[in-house]
Scaffold this motif. Sequence first.
Motif, PDB file in Angstrom:
ATOM      1  N   UNK A   8      11.650  -2.836   8.101  1.00 34.49           N
ATOM      2  CA  UNK A   8      10.960  -4.030   7.508  1.00 34.49           C
ATOM      3  C   UNK A   8       9.499  -3.831   7.312  1.00 34.49           C
ATOM      4  N   UNK A   9       8.649  -4.371   8.095  1.00 33.54           N
ATOM      5  CA  UNK A   9       7.255  -4.099   8.106  1.00 33.54           C
ATOM      6  C   UNK A   9       6.752  -3.308   9.482  1.00 33.54           C
ATOM      7  N   UNK A  10       7.441  -2.442   9.880  1.00 32.45           N
ATOM      8  CA  UNK A  10       7.222  -1.665  10.660  1.00 32.45           C
ATOM      9  C   UNK A  10       7.494  -0.294  10.682  1.00 32.45           C
ATOM     10  N   UNK A  11       6.684   0.738  11.419  1.00 36.91           N
ATOM     11  CA  UNK A  11       7.121   1.919  11.623  1.00 36.91           C
ATOM     12  C   UNK A  11       7.788   2.250  12.880  1.00 36.91           C
ATOM     13  N   UNK A  24       3.099  -3.571  10.801  1.00 32.60           N
ATOM     14  CA  UNK A  24       1.895  -3.785   9.634  1.00 32.60           C
ATOM     15  C   UNK A  24       2.231  -5.132   9.068  1.00 32.60           C
ATOM     16  N   UNK A  25       1.214  -5.884   8.313  1.00 34.99           N
ATOM     17  CA  UNK A  25       1.031  -7.023   7.929  1.00 34.99           C
ATOM     18  C   UNK A  25       2.375  -7.420   6.786  1.00 34.99           C
ATOM     19  N   UNK A  26       2.764  -6.344   5.957  1.00 39.22           N
ATOM     20  CA  UNK A  26       3.401  -6.459   5.168  1.00 39.22           C
ATOM     21  C   UNK A  26       4.434  -5.088   4.937  1.00 39.22           C
ATOM     22  N   UNK A  27       5.728  -5.182   4.515  1.00 42.81           N
ATOM     23  CA  UNK A  27       6.464  -3.859   4.411  1.00 42.81           C
ATOM     24  C   UNK A  27       5.788  -2.853   3.379  1.00 42.81           C
ATOM     25  N   UNK A  30       3.336  -0.695   5.522  1.00 45.39           N
ATOM     26  CA  UNK A  30       4.187   0.307   6.232  1.00 45.39           C
ATOM     27  C   UNK A  30       4.815   1.373   5.513  1.00 45.39           C
ATOM     28  N   UNK A  31       5.306   0.906   4.323  1.00 41.52           N
ATOM     29  CA  UNK A  31       5.822   2.219   3.314  1.00 41.52           C
ATOM     30  C   UNK A  31       4.458   3.004   2.832  1.00 41.52           C
ATOM     31  N   UNK A  32       3.579   2.364   2.606  1.00 41.08           N
ATOM     32  CA  UNK A  32       2.135   3.175   2.210  1.00 41.08           C
ATOM     33  C   UNK A  32       1.915   4.183   3.495  1.00 41.08           C
ATOM     34  N   UNK A  33       1.682   3.656   4.655  1.00 44.72           N
ATOM     35  CA  UNK A  33       1.686   4.455   5.886  1.00 44.72           C
ATOM     36  C   UNK A  33       2.564   5.378   6.172  1.00 44.72           C
ATOM     37  N   UNK A  34       3.609   5.301   5.783  1.00 46.70           N
ATOM     38  CA  UNK A  34       4.784   6.327   5.881  1.00 46.70           C
ATOM     39  C   UNK A  34       4.799   7.385   4.838  1.00 46.70           C
ATOM     40  N   UNK A  35       4.165   6.992   3.702  1.00 44.05           N
ATOM     41  CA  UNK A  35       4.160   8.109   2.546  1.00 44.05           C
ATOM     42  C   UNK A  35       2.780   8.930   3.131  1.00 44.05           C
ATOM     43  N   UNK A  36       1.535   8.194   3.523  1.00 49.82           N
ATOM     44  CA  UNK A  36       0.631   8.852   3.720  1.00 49.82           C
ATOM     45  C   UNK A  36       0.681   9.921   4.753  1.00 49.82           C
ATOM     46  N   UNK A  37       1.552   9.611   5.801  1.00 53.06           N
ATOM     47  CA  UNK A  37       1.882  10.274   7.075  1.00 53.06           C
ATOM     48  C   UNK A  37       2.781  11.668   6.456  1.00 53.06           C
ATOM     49  N   UNK A  38       3.819  11.257   5.478  1.00 49.37           N
ATOM     50  CA  UNK A  38       4.416  12.342   4.935  1.00 49.37           C
ATOM     51  C   UNK A  38       3.643  13.489   4.393  1.00 49.37           C
ATOM     52  N   UNK A  39       2.595  12.836   3.375  1.00 46.74           N
ATOM     53  CA  UNK A  39       1.718  13.803   2.636  1.00 46.74           C
ATOM     54  C   UNK A  39       0.863  14.665   3.633  1.00 46.74           C
ATOM     55  N   UNK A  40       0.512  14.092   4.570  1.00 42.96           N
ATOM     56  CA  UNK A  40      -0.453  14.415   5.743  1.00 42.96           C
ATOM     57  C   UNK A  40       0.513  15.792   6.303  1.00 42.96           C
ATOM     58  N   UNK A  41       1.594  15.456   6.791  1.00 43.72           N
ATOM     59  CA  UNK A  41       2.393  16.513   7.535  1.00 43.72           C
ATOM     60  C   UNK A  41       2.933  17.488   6.760  1.00 43.72           C
ATOM     61  N   UNK A  42       3.541  17.092   5.501  1.00 39.80           N
ATOM     62  CA  UNK A  42       4.033  18.188   4.701  1.00 39.80           C
ATOM     63  C   UNK A  42       3.001  19.078   3.679  1.00 39.80           C
TER      64      UNK A  42
END
Length: 53
Positions: A8-11, A24-27, A30-42
Amino acid sequence: MVEVRLEGSALVFLLDHGAVRVDFPTPEEARGALEALMVELIFKKRMIPLRQK
């Protein structure tokens, strides 16, 4: 190893000894934060995800 789930709106970070939920306030945020985390790690840290759904 850490598993990250978008719920939903959480990681949710599933650890060997428990879990951490970050809301997070909206899904979309949350998706944007996950994408940013993936970019940072990969791309910046050169880590490889074991699997991706």
